[in-house]
Design a protein around this motif. Structure first.
Motif, PDB file in Angstrom:
ATOM      1  N   THR A 196       0.840  -1.187   0.000  1.00 41.89           N
ATOM      2  CA  THR A 196       0.000   0.000   0.000  1.00 41.89           C
ATOM      3  C   THR A 196       0.877   1.240   0.000  1.00 41.89           C
ATOM      4  N   HIS A 197       0.480   2.250  -0.789  1.00 45.24           N
ATOM      5  CA  HIS A 197       1.236   3.503  -0.848  1.00 45.24           C
ATOM      6  C   HIS A 197       0.252   4.669  -0.753  1.00 45.24           C
ATOM      7  N   LEU A 221       5.724   6.498  -7.763  1.00 40.01           N
ATOM      8  CA  LEU A 221       5.508   5.562  -6.665  1.00 40.01           C
ATOM      9  C   LEU A 221       6.521   5.737  -5.544  1.00 40.01           C
ATOM     10  N   GLY A 222       7.645   6.376  -5.821  1.00 33.33           N
ATOM     11  CA  GLY A 222       8.635   6.611  -4.785  1.00 33.33           C
ATOM     12  C   GLY A 222       8.459   7.927  -4.076  1.00 33.33           C
TER      13      GLY A 222
END
Length: 308
Positions: A58-59, A95-96
């Protein structure tokens, strides 16, 4: 299986926890069939959530304003409905990151400072229909319904002003629009012409039967049935195209807020806002995302918005 007062059979089931997100106000959940991930928003925390059921990863991204709703773009970007504007963002390329780079598409309700973007769905023709919520303490109905397209930009729909617009979704042909104002326990329907952004023949689709239930987010399945998350009632209800109640999925949280279908699985967001200590002790998973597996696939492919 139980029977409704009119004798129609009603199936009951229970959803279970899928993501222990504990959002203050989880909403706007989507399933991306290309990437096999879920996206949703915590409106009050101004966060976008992403969850991969296969890996369990999860992010979250922090946003500069409350995110009321979102939609999948044809090109892989997301359309994000922040408080007073529509934006596009390539979230998968970030995503980072903890924040998102975004491109503004349109300002919304610039002449009305006491609204913010709330519920919205992609229509069946590459557009996006959404509503704005009243931010007045008395919830006076100043919210509007809008359509956004890459060709025409923002156009207001001639629907009644609302306090809390919700339940926006479409039949398979994209010519029938479902919607509601959550302060009134009913879901409405009307004819919808995407090309001209016109609506007509507004009428009641269903009246909610549970005391204290408020209609929140909805989705329409492959069989034309509408699934509605019912805030205050701890359930998602499936209504057949003629309005008959067909199925109830109970959620172990009193405030389910939005739902989406992934093939044979129903996902439901929920909220913690407004629950006191006793209510949270009784329903500690509130704010999580819940799932229920159906006996057969019921989901059509997710609709996508054409973005400039």
């Amino acid at each position: 299986m139980a029977a409704w007062p009119n004798g129609d059979p009603v199936t009951a089931a229970l959803a279970t926890l899928a993501v222990d997100s504990r959002c203050a106000l989880g909403e706007g959940i989507l399933w991306c069939e290309r990437r096999h991930v879920l996206y949703w928003t915590d409106i009050l925390a101004a966060e976008l959530w992403r969850h991969d059921p296969a890996s369990g990863h999860t992010h979250t991204w922090s946003l500069p304003a409350p995110l009321g709703c979102l939609a999948l773009g044809e090109d892989g970007r997301l359309l994000l409905g922040l408080a007073k504007g529509l934006h596009a963002s390539d979230v998968e390329a970030q995503l980072g990151a903890r924040t998102l780079a975004m491109t503004k598409l349109a300002d919304v309700d610039a002449d009305e400072p006491m609204t913010r973007i709330n519920d919205g769905r992609a229509d069946r023709h590459g557009g996006f229909v959404f509503g704005t919520k009243s931010e007045h303490a008395d919830l006076r109905p100043v919210g509007r319904f809008h359509q956004y397209t890459a060709t025409h930009g923002l156009r207001e729909l001639a629907l009644p002003r609302a306090a809390i617009p919700n339940s926006i979704c479409f039949d398979a042909a994209g010519t029938r629009l479902y919607f509601c104002d959550s302060v009134t326990p009913r879901i409405l329907q009307c004819r919808y012409d995407a090309a001209s952004a016109t609506v007509s023949d507004i009428e009641v689709f269903v009246e909610l039967d549970a005391s204290g239930a408020e209609p929140d987010g909805s989705i329409v399945d492959d069989e034309g049935a509408l699934w509605n998350a019912q805030w205050g009632a701890g359930r998602v209800v499936r209504y057949l195209p003629d309005g008959r109640l067909d199925r109830i999925v109970h959620v172990p949280a009193p405030q389910p807020s939005c739902c989406v279908l992934r093939e044979d699985t129903l996902y439901v967001t929920s909220a913690r806002v407004g629950l006191d200590a006793d209510a949270l002790a009784a329903h500690p998973l509130s704010g999580g995302v819940f799932a229920h597996r159906n006996e057969r696939p019921l989901a059509r492919s997710g609709d996508r918005v054409h973005l400039p």
